[in-house]
Write an enzyme that holds these catalytic residues in place. Structure first.
Site, PDB file in Angstrom:
ATOM      1  NE  ARG A 261       0.138   1.443   3.460  1.00 27.93           N
ATOM      2  CZ  ARG A 261       1.027   2.468   3.468  1.00 27.93           C
ATOM      3  NH1 ARG A 261       2.360   2.057   3.625  1.00 27.93           N
ATOM      4  NH2 ARG A 261       0.935   3.407   3.762  1.00 27.93           N
ATOM      5  N   GLY A 262       0.257   2.418   0.167  1.00 29.28           N
ATOM      6  CA  GLY A 262       1.076   3.487  -0.187  1.00 29.28           C
ATOM      7  C   GLY A 262       1.307   4.160  -1.738  1.00 29.28           C
ATOM      8  CB  ALA A 263       0.426   7.031  -3.558  1.00 27.61           C
TER       9      ALA A 263
ATOM     10  CD  GLN B  35      -3.486   2.695   6.644  1.00 26.70           C
ATOM     11  OE1 GLN B  35      -3.818   2.728   7.811  1.00 26.70           O
ATOM     12  NE2 GLN B  35      -3.755   2.550   5.658  1.00 26.70           N
TER      13      GLN B  35
ATOM     14  NE  ARG C 191      -6.095   0.869  -1.797  1.00 21.51           N
ATOM     15  CZ  ARG C 191      -5.358   1.319  -0.677  1.00 21.51           C
ATOM     16  NH1 ARG C 191      -4.113   1.127  -0.823  1.00 21.51           N
ATOM     17  NH2 ARG C 191      -6.206   2.113  -0.101  1.00 21.51           N
TER      18      ARG C 191
ATOM     19  CG  ASP D 239      -3.265   8.025  -1.210  1.00 23.45           C
ATOM     20  OD1 ASP D 239      -3.073   8.594  -0.111  1.00 23.45           O
ATOM     21  OD2 ASP D 239      -2.722   7.041  -1.620  1.00 23.45           O
TER      22      ASP D 239
ATOM     23  CG  ASN E 142      -2.444  11.741   3.208  1.00 22.28           C
ATOM     24  OD1 ASN E 142      -1.737  10.548   2.267  1.00 22.28           O
ATOM     25  ND2 ASN E 142      -2.160  11.733   4.273  1.00 22.28           N
ATOM     26  CE  LYS E 143      -5.348   5.621   4.261  1.00 19.04           C
ATOM     27  NZ  LYS E 143      -6.197   4.633   3.556  1.00 19.04           N
TER      28      LYS E 143
END
Ligand code: MRU
Length: 361
Positions: free
Chosen positions: A48-50, A200, A89, A241, A251-252
């Site tokens: 995960r993570g862009a 996370q 995603r 992201d 973002n998150k």
């Protein structure tokens, strides 16, 4: 910086990743041998993570080309691989950027098809490492400035989610300036938001800060505002992201609330942005597709059981309660002090971004 990476290739030209769902309790690596493996790793958030999502998708296409050749499949197999990976995603634009790069490379391929895919995926990975290193170079002065103002006392930095090396390949985006500050002997302490529901922050950011000996403290997601009101936060830095042409930042989920609290307390709010996360075709953040994930991620907490020492999922609400699970939110550009990119820092605005990235004029 250690040479520890989140994705790497094997001697038999397959791909390996860390299963991030098991961190910090177990460091397990997984071999990806088909494009479906890559798609599932992205969907289920083993990776995960862009930037890491983009890199995994790029290798996914390489694996699809390999399957196509080895099993003598027809071209529609590759089209399906592209569309499956595109659907894995929705929010991080790096996924689409990486797939477009792979498509262009294959469309213009004059040499060996498989080597072309392999080389482009490797290039995407290597470029991300350098991009993140440079974000550190350009972000470091902001930490240095606060350190000077505080006469060398500890700089307290708050972050949300994991935009560290685990979300990238090496260095990370928000951690690169932090690691470079530490290398220069600047005293830094990081407040880590736990980042419900998938944690996370507690699982991944705390893991990697521990690995790199960075002083840090875990806080619940709701604590940031209180810390800011009491002078315990000098700056906020988060990843992204997708950042749109006007400087809005996805973002998150929960990032926006931190930006509001930072504004109210005159605390600088920085966004670390690799240009691969820029979406200059999208005018504003409100057009960004926001991922909605399974409600069980909210209803169950996953962790290591105190009783058994094994990883377990614990229900934290009545079984029948409905939960909503938006993965991201959008912080309007007006709350962002500066965007820090591999080319330098700029205002969160179309003009600011165009000064650094004139190719989008
Ligand atoms: O749902 P995730 O874990 O993929 O979300 C990750 C983030 O929101 C990160 O902050 C972002 O991708 C930047 S990673 C450099």
């Amino acid at each position: 910086m250690s040479k520890f990476r989140t994705i790497w290739t094997t001697a038999d030209r397959f791909v390996e990743v860390i299963d991030q769902r098991l961190l910090p309790h177990q460091l397990v690596t997984v071999k990806l041998t088909t494009y479906k493996d890559a798609e599932i790793a992205i969907k289920d958030m083993a990776v995960r993570g862009a930037p890491l999502i983009g890199a995994t998708a790029a290798y996914g296409i390489y694996l699809a080309v390999r399957e196509l050749i080895e099993k003598q499949l027809d071209g529609s197999f590759l089209d399906t691989a592209f569309s499956d990976l595109r659907a894995s995603r929705p929010t991080a634009v790096n996924l689409f950027w990486a797939l477009d790069k792979m498509q262009q490379a294959l469309d213009n391929c004059e040499a060996d098809f498989l080597d072309t895919a392999w080389n482009m995926a490797n290039q995407i990975v290597e470029e991300d490492v350098e991009t993140c290193r440079m974000i550190g170079v350009h972000g470091l002065p902001f930490i240095e400035e606060i350190s000077k103002k505080k006469k060398g006392e500890v700089v307290n930095i708050l972050t949300h989610c994991n935009a560290g090396m685990l979300g990238c390949i090496e260095w990370g985006t928000i951690t690169s300036p932090i690691y470079q500050a530490i290398e220069k002997g600047i005293k830094v302490h990081v407040w880590v938001d736990e980042t419900r529901p998938r944690n996370q922050g507690s699982n991944l950011t705390c893991y990697e800060l521990t690995r790199h000996n960075v002083p840090h403290t875990l806080i619940v997601d709701n604590a940031g505002g209180h810390l800011m009101q009491h002078g315990m936060v000098d700056m906020v830095i988060v990843g992204t992201d997708r950042t749109t042409r006007n400087g809005d930042v996805a973002n998150k989920i929960g990032t926006y609330l931190k930006a509001l609290a930072a504004k109210d307390n005159n605390i600088p709010f920085y966004v670390a942005l690799p240009s691969t996360t820029l979406d200059m075709n999208m005018k504003s953040g409100f057009d960004i597709p926001i991922e909605e994930r399974n409600q069980d991620e909210v209803k169950y907490m996953i962790g290591k059981s105190k009783a058994t020492g094994e990883m377990d999922a614990v229900l934290i609400c009545p079984e029948t309660t409905n939960a909503s699970n938006y993965g991201f939110d959008v912080t309007p550009a007006k709350y962002v002090t500066k965007i820090i990119t591999e080319r330098g820092a700029c205002d969160a605005s179309e003009n600011g971004l165009l000064e650094l990235f004139p190719e989008y004029r």
